[in-house]
Design a protein around this motif. Structure first.
Motif, PDB file in Angstrom:
ATOM      1  N   GLU A 162      59.590 -12.003  59.807  1.00  0.00           N
ATOM      2  CA  GLU A 162      59.606 -11.410  61.252  1.00  0.00           C
ATOM      3  C   GLU A 162      58.300  -9.925  60.967  1.00  0.00           C
ATOM      4  OE1 GLU A 162      63.730  -9.876  60.980  1.00  0.00           O
ATOM      5  OE2 GLU A 162      64.303 -11.733  60.238  1.00  0.00           O
ATOM      6  N   VAL A 163      58.524  -9.981  62.396  1.00  0.00           N
ATOM      7  CA  VAL A 163      57.613  -8.689  62.228  1.00  0.00           C
ATOM      8  C   VAL A 163      57.877  -7.706  61.387  1.00  0.00           C
ATOM      9  CG1 VAL A 163      56.536  -7.267  63.699  1.00  0.00           C
ATOM     10  CG2 VAL A 163      56.696  -9.620  64.702  1.00  0.00           C
ATOM     11  N   SER A 164      59.038  -7.090  61.516  1.00  0.00           N
ATOM     12  CA  SER A 164      59.472  -5.989  60.480  1.00  0.00           C
ATOM     13  C   SER A 164      58.717  -6.277  59.271  1.00  0.00           C
ATOM     14  CB  SER A 164      60.911  -5.249  60.286  1.00  0.00           C
ATOM     15  OG  SER A 164      61.435  -6.979  60.037  1.00  0.00           O
ATOM     16  N   LYS A 165      58.567  -7.488  58.692  1.00  0.00           N
ATOM     17  CA  LYS A 165      58.267  -7.094  56.878  1.00  0.00           C
ATOM     18  C   LYS A 165      57.365  -6.637  56.766  1.00  0.00           C
ATOM     19  CE  LYS A 165      57.041 -10.995  54.108  1.00  0.00           C
ATOM     20  NZ  LYS A 165      57.349 -12.179  53.702  1.00  0.00           N
TER      21      LYS A 165
ATOM     22  N   VAL B 243      61.506 -10.786  66.381  1.00  0.00           N
ATOM     23  CA  VAL B 243      60.041 -11.594  66.140  1.00  0.00           C
ATOM     24  C   VAL B 243      59.923 -12.257  64.433  1.00  0.00           C
ATOM     25  CG1 VAL B 243      58.480 -11.084  68.330  1.00  0.00           C
ATOM     26  CG2 VAL B 243      60.321 -10.221  68.674  1.00  0.00           C
ATOM     27  N   THR B 244      59.253 -12.856  65.250  1.00  0.00           N
ATOM     28  CA  THR B 244      58.361 -13.516  64.578  1.00  0.00           C
ATOM     29  C   THR B 244      57.158 -13.945  64.281  1.00  0.00           C
ATOM     30  OG1 THR B 244      58.910 -16.199  65.009  1.00  0.00           O
ATOM     31  CG2 THR B 244      60.418 -15.053  63.291  1.00  0.00           C
ATOM     32  N   ILE B 245      56.151 -14.136  63.486  1.00  0.00           N
ATOM     33  CA  ILE B 245      54.868 -14.463  63.667  1.00  0.00           C
ATOM     34  C   ILE B 245      54.525 -15.465  64.684  1.00  0.00           C
ATOM     35  CG2 ILE B 245      53.514 -15.475  62.122  1.00  0.00           C
ATOM     36  CD1 ILE B 245      53.832 -13.562  60.525  1.00  0.00           C
ATOM     37  N   ARG B 246      55.290 -16.841  64.636  1.00  0.00           N
ATOM     38  CA  ARG B 246      55.517 -17.501  65.919  1.00  0.00           C
ATOM     39  C   ARG B 246      55.646 -17.408  66.803  1.00  0.00           C
ATOM     40  NH1 ARG B 246      55.411 -22.802  63.953  1.00  0.00           N
ATOM     41  NH2 ARG B 246      56.873 -22.030  62.030  1.00  0.00           N
TER      42      ARG B 246
ATOM     43  N   ILE C 121      53.512   2.762  69.458  1.00  0.00           N
ATOM     44  CA  ILE C 121      54.028   2.047  70.411  1.00  0.00           C
ATOM     45  C   ILE C 121      54.676   1.386  70.180  1.00  0.00           C
ATOM     46  CG2 ILE C 121      52.818   1.500  72.392  1.00  0.00           C
ATOM     47  CD1 ILE C 121      53.544   3.986  74.358  1.00  0.00           C
ATOM     48  N   LEU C 122      54.043   0.002  69.947  1.00  0.00           N
ATOM     49  CA  LEU C 122      55.102  -1.512  69.991  1.00  0.00           C
ATOM     50  C   LEU C 122      55.857  -1.146  69.061  1.00  0.00           C
ATOM     51  CD1 LEU C 122      51.942  -3.218  70.063  1.00  0.00           C
ATOM     52  CD2 LEU C 122      53.723  -3.156  71.955  1.00  0.00           C
ATOM     53  N   ALA C 123      55.893  -0.665  67.735  1.00  0.00           N
ATOM     54  CA  ALA C 123      56.974  -0.600  67.329  1.00  0.00           C
ATOM     55  C   ALA C 123      58.042   0.905  67.120  1.00  0.00           C
ATOM     56  CB  ALA C 123      56.168   0.035  65.473  1.00  0.00           C
ATOM     57  N   ARG C 124      57.417   1.807  68.424  1.00  0.00           N
ATOM     58  CA  ARG C 124      58.815   2.218  68.903  1.00  0.00           C
ATOM     59  C   ARG C 124      60.185   2.020  70.001  1.00  0.00           C
ATOM     60  NH1 ARG C 124      55.054   6.503  69.196  1.00  0.00           N
ATOM     61  NH2 ARG C 124      54.993   6.098  71.539  1.00  0.00           N
ATOM     62  N   GLN C 125      59.409   0.444  70.466  1.00  0.00           N
ATOM     63  CA  GLN C 125      60.349  -0.558  71.398  1.00  0.00           C
ATOM     64  C   GLN C 125      61.276  -0.815  70.952  1.00  0.00           C
ATOM     65  OE1 GLN C 125      58.826  -0.037  75.146  1.00  0.00           O
ATOM     66  NE2 GLN C 125      57.535   1.200  73.471  1.00  0.00           N
ATOM     67  N   ARG C 126      62.819  -0.233  71.396  1.00  0.00           N
ATOM     68  CA  ARG C 126      63.437  -0.887  70.764  1.00  0.00           C
ATOM     69  C   ARG C 126      64.322  -2.012  71.740  1.00  0.00           C
ATOM     70  NH1 ARG C 126      64.684   4.671  71.303  1.00  0.00           N
ATOM     71  NH2 ARG C 126      65.186   5.714  69.116  1.00  0.00           N
ATOM     72  N   GLY C 127      63.902  -2.317  73.086  1.00  0.00           N
ATOM     73  CA  GLY C 127      64.184  -3.927  74.044  1.00  0.00           C
ATOM     74  C   GLY C 127      63.294  -4.566  74.160  1.00  0.00           C
ATOM     75  N   LEU C 128      63.135  -5.639  74.990  1.00  0.00           N
ATOM     76  CA  LEU C 128      62.381  -6.931  74.476  1.00  0.00           C
ATOM     77  C   LEU C 128      62.742  -7.359  75.985  1.00  0.00           C
ATOM     78  CD1 LEU C 128      62.979  -8.376  71.570  1.00  0.00           C
ATOM     79  CD2 LEU C 128      61.137  -7.875  71.919  1.00  0.00           C
ATOM     80  N   ASN C 129      61.064  -7.846  76.447  1.00  0.00           N
ATOM     81  CA  ASN C 129      61.698  -8.505  77.627  1.00  0.00           C
ATOM     82  C   ASN C 129      62.513  -9.888  78.353  1.00  0.00           C
ATOM     83  OD1 ASN C 129      59.919  -6.598  78.212  1.00  0.00           O
ATOM     84  ND2 ASN C 129      57.464  -8.172  78.256  1.00  0.00           N
ATOM     85  N   PHE C 130      62.186 -10.342  76.754  1.00  0.00           N
ATOM     86  CA  PHE C 130      63.594 -11.396  77.237  1.00  0.00           C
ATOM     87  C   PHE C 130      63.703 -11.810  75.586  1.00  0.00           C
ATOM     88  CE2 PHE C 130      58.635 -12.895  77.893  1.00  0.00           C
ATOM     89  CZ  PHE C 130      58.499 -13.847  77.009  1.00  0.00           C
TER      90      PHE C 130
END
Length: 586
Positions: A113-116, A128-131, A163-172
Motif C-alpha cells: 500500500e502507498v501508506s507504507k 491504494v497499492t503500487i500496482r 497535497i496528494l497525501a492530504r486527500q481523503r477522497g478518491l475519484n473512484f
C-alpha cells in the motif's frame, strides 16, 4: 554445408540486410528514403523553427536517424542525432520498469500500500497499492489539478506529495476505472527512492542506462546536468515562437532526458532482452484488467493499440515545448522514436505537431512491407468534411444564437461553453483540461475543430437546441444538449461566504458581483439546483445542512472529483471592481 559455413552465410546475409536498411549505406537508398521521410517534417525544415529528432530501428539495427529544425533558435543550433530532449511522459515507462526491477529483486512488492512509504497518507476507505499506481487505476486525484486549486502550496515535488497525501477522497474505487494519472507516477518515484535508498535517477542509471549503454540519458536534476547539444522548448505564438522555461523535472511522471539514439537502445531491449526478464517486460505490455473484468488499453508505462494490422505499444509525452512519442512494433521487432521541442497542443487555434501522425507516417515508410494495405476507397462516412469544405463567414448574430452551455455526454458535471473569446468562436471545457479549441464555420450550422466536426441544431417543437458531433457523412455520433437554468438574484446571496478545504489547505471566498456569483475570481454559471460551473473550478456543487442552509461545496474536475469545502463564515457583497486571488493559503 558445415556449421561454420552456415554461420558465415547467415552473417553475410545479415550484413547485406542491414546495409539495405540503413539510410547511409548507399546514396541512392538514402535519397529514396529521404524523399519519403522529408515531406513529413517539411513544416519544420526552416532556419527559424524548432523541430524534431527521429530514429527508426528494426531487428536491433538503427536503420534511420535524422534531425529537422533547430534545437535552439537563439543559437541557431540544428537538431542532430545526438540532441538531447525532454521526454516528458515517456519517462513513465522508465519509472515503471525501475519499479518492476525493484519488485523483482524483493526491494518492494507491487501489492504494497502507498501508506507504507508515505507515512502522512490520509486514511481512505479504499487502499491504494503500487500496482494501482502503475496501471493508472488508483483513483488518486490528479496532483496538477489540485495544485492549480491551491497554488500557494507551491509546485515542488514535496508540495505535490503533501497535497496528494492530504486527500481523503478518491475519484473512484481503486481498480474500478482507468484514468491517466501524473501524480500516481510522481508517487512511484518517491516510493522507489524510499524503498531502495536511491533516487529514481540513480536507480535507473545503475540498472537501465549504464547496462544498455545509454550515455545520453539521465533524469533532470539528479544531479543537475547540462548537455552541449540540448533542445530548448518552444511554444507557438501569433508570430514566431516563444522560448518556454525548462521543465521542473519532477522525477517519476516526467523529468527524463534522452537522445533518439539512446531511446532506441532501450526500445530494442524489449526484443533482445538485456535488462530485466522477458516476464517483466511482458508485464509492461499486458493490458491491465479492471475489477469489472474489462480490459483496459494500457499496460504499465505503455498504451496498447494497433496500426494497420500491426500490434503497437506506445508511450508519448507532451508539455510546454515538448512533444514526444516512442512506438514499439513487437512482432516486427521495430521501434520508431520522434522527439520534438515544441508544444503538441492546440491553443488559440495555433496547431503545432502531432507525434501520432509522425510516427505513423514513418511506419508507412519503413514498415510498409509488413503492414496491412491502406484502403484507397473513401466513403461518404469516412471522408473528412474539413478537408473538402472551405471556411465561411458568419455574422455575430449567427454565432450568438449558437452560444451557451452544453452538456458533453451523460455526466452532469461535464459542461462545455460554446462562446466567443478573444474575438473567436470556440468551445471551452470546464470539466476536463480547461482547453479552448477554436471552431471554424464551414456552413451556417457546421463547424470544424481539430479532430472533429460539430453541427448545430436549433430549438424545435419539444426539442431544445443542441450540438452534435458528426462523422464524415453527417451521421450524428453524440449529442450535446443545451443546459439552461436560472437562479434568481435574490437567492444567490445564500451561497456567499468563506469556505475552507482541509484537503487543499486553502480558504475560498464566494461573493456576489453585479448579478453573478463569483468563486475567487471565477464567475459561476448555474446549470442545475445548487450546481454551477466556472473557469478552472470545473463543476461546483453546493450542499446544504439539515436546516436547508448552504454549508459547503465540492469542486469537480474529471481528474479530481469531490474535493470538499466547508463553510466557515458569510461574506458581504463586493463591488463590481473587486477581485479575489485564486486561492488563499492558510
Amino acid at each position: 554445408m558445415t556449421e561454420a559455413m552456415t554461420a558465415h552465410r547467415a552473417l553475410a546475409i545479415a550484413l547485406v540486410t542491414a546495409c539495405l536498411l540503413v539510410a547511409s549505406c548507399g546514396s541512392s537508398r538514402e535519397a529514396s528514403v529521404a524523399a519519403k521521410v522529408d515531406p513529413l517534417f517539411a513544416t519544420w525544415t526552416r532556419p527559424d523553427s524548432p523541430g524534431c529528432g527521429i530514429g527508426v530501428s528494426r531487428n536491433g539495427v538503427l536503420i534511420f536517424e535524422r534531425g529537422y529544425g533547430l534545437a535552439n533558435l537563439e543559437r541557431r543550433a540544428p537538431i542532430t542525432a545526438s540532441t538531447v530532449f525532454h521526454l516528458a511522459s515517456i519517462t513513465k515507462s522508465f519509472t515503471a520498469m525501475s519499479v518492476l526491477l525493484a519488485a523483482e529483486r524483493g526491494v518492494l512488492s507491487l501489492d504494497d500500500e502507498v501508506s507504507k512509504y508515505v507515512p502522512d497518507w490520509s486514511a481512505r476507505v479504499h487502499k491504494v497499492t503500487i500496482r494501482h499506481l502503475l496501471t493508472h487505476t488508483s483513483g488518486v486525484r490528479d496532483a496538477y489539478v489540485l495544485q492549480g486549486w491551491a497554488p500557494n502550496n507551491g509546485n515542488t515535488t514535496d508540495a505535490f506529495l503533501k497535497i496528494l497525501a492530504r486527500q481523503r477522497g478518491l475519484n473512484f474505487a481503486p481498480g474500478a476505472e482507468y484514468q491517466y494519472n501524473n501524480g500516481g507516477y510522481l508517487l512511484l518515484g518517491t516510493i522507489l527512492a524510499r524503498a531502495s535508498g536511491h533516487t529514481l535517477g540513480a536507480f535507473a542509471d545503475a540498472n537501465i542506462f549504464k547496462p544498455l549503454g545509454m550515455t545520453g540519458a539521465w533524469f533532470n536534476g539528479d544531479p543537475v546536468r547540462a548537455a552541449p547539444d540540448h533542445a530548448s522548448g518552444y511554444s507557438p505564438q501569433e508570430k514566431g515562437w516563444r522560448l518556454v522555461p525548462e521543465s521542473s523535472g519532477y522525477a517519476g511522471n516526467a523529468g527524463m532526458m534522452s537522445s533518439v539514439r539512446d531511446l532506441l537502445l532501450w526500445a530494442n531491449n524489449f526484443a533482445d532482452v538485456r535488462v530485466g526478464t522477458p516476464t517483466l517486460l511482458a508485464s509492461m505490455q499486458t493490458a491491465s484488467v479492471l475489477t469489472s473484468g474489462q480490459a483496459t488499453q494500457s499496460g504499465m508505462g505503455f498504451g496498447i493499440s494497433n496500426y494497420r494490422g500491426a500490434r503497437t505499444f506506445r508511450t508519448s509525452g507532451g508539455d510546454r515545448g515538448v512533444a514526444t512519442e516512442l512506438v514499439l512494433f513487437p512482432d516486427q521487432k521495430a521501434a520508431i522514436a520522434v522527439l520534438c521541442n515544441m508544444d503538441s497542443v492546440v491553443m488559440g487555434g495555433l496547431a503545432t505537431v502531432n507525434p501520432d501522425d509522425l510516427t505513423n507516417g514513418l511506419a508507412n515508410v519503413f514498415l510498409e512491407d509488413v503492414l496491412e494495405k491502406r484502403s484507397t476507397v473513401v466513403t461518404a462516412a469516412s471522408a473528412p468534411i474539413a478537408s473538402t469544405s472551405a471556411p465561411v463567414q458568419l455574422s455575430p448574430d449567427d454565432v450568438a444564437g449558437k452560444s451557451g452551455l452544453y452538456r458533453l455526454g451523460p455526466d452532469e458535471n461535464h459542461i462545455v461553453s460554446m462562446s466567443v473569446r478573444d474575438g473567436r468562436f470556440g468551445v471551452w471545457d470546464y470539466y476536463g483540461d480547461n482547453y479552448h479549441l477554436l471552431m471554424t464555420p464551414i456552413s451556417a450550422n457546421r463547424f470544424t475543430l481539430p479532430g472533429a466536426t460539430l453541427e448545430f441544431s436549433p430549438a424545435e417543437a419539444g426539442r431544445a437546441r443542441a450540438w452534435h458531433i458528426v462523422d464524415g457523412g453527417g451521421q450524428r455520433l453524440l449529442e450535446l444538449p443545451s443546459v439552461t437554468f436560472d437562479v434568481p438574484k435574490a437567492e444567490l446571496g445564500a451561497f456567499a461566504g468563506a469556505y475552507r478545504s482541509e484537503e487543499l489547505d486553502v480558504v475560498y471566498t464566494v461573493s456576489m458581483r453585479d448579478s453573478s456569483l463569483v468563486l475567487q475570481s471565477s464567475t459561476l454559471y448555474p446549470v442545475s439546483k445548487d450546481a454551477f460551473v466556472g473557469d478552472y473550478m470545473g463543476a461546483v456543487r453546493f450542499f446544504r445542512d439539515q436546516r436547508g442552509l448552504v454549508s459547503g461545496f465540492t469542486l469537480n474536475r474529471q481528474a479530481a472529483r469531490g474535493v470538499r469545502f466547508e463553510r466557515v463564515a458569510p461574506t458581504p457583497r463586493v463591488s463590481s471592481a473587486g477581485s479575489s486571488p485564486l486561492a488563499q493559503a492558510r
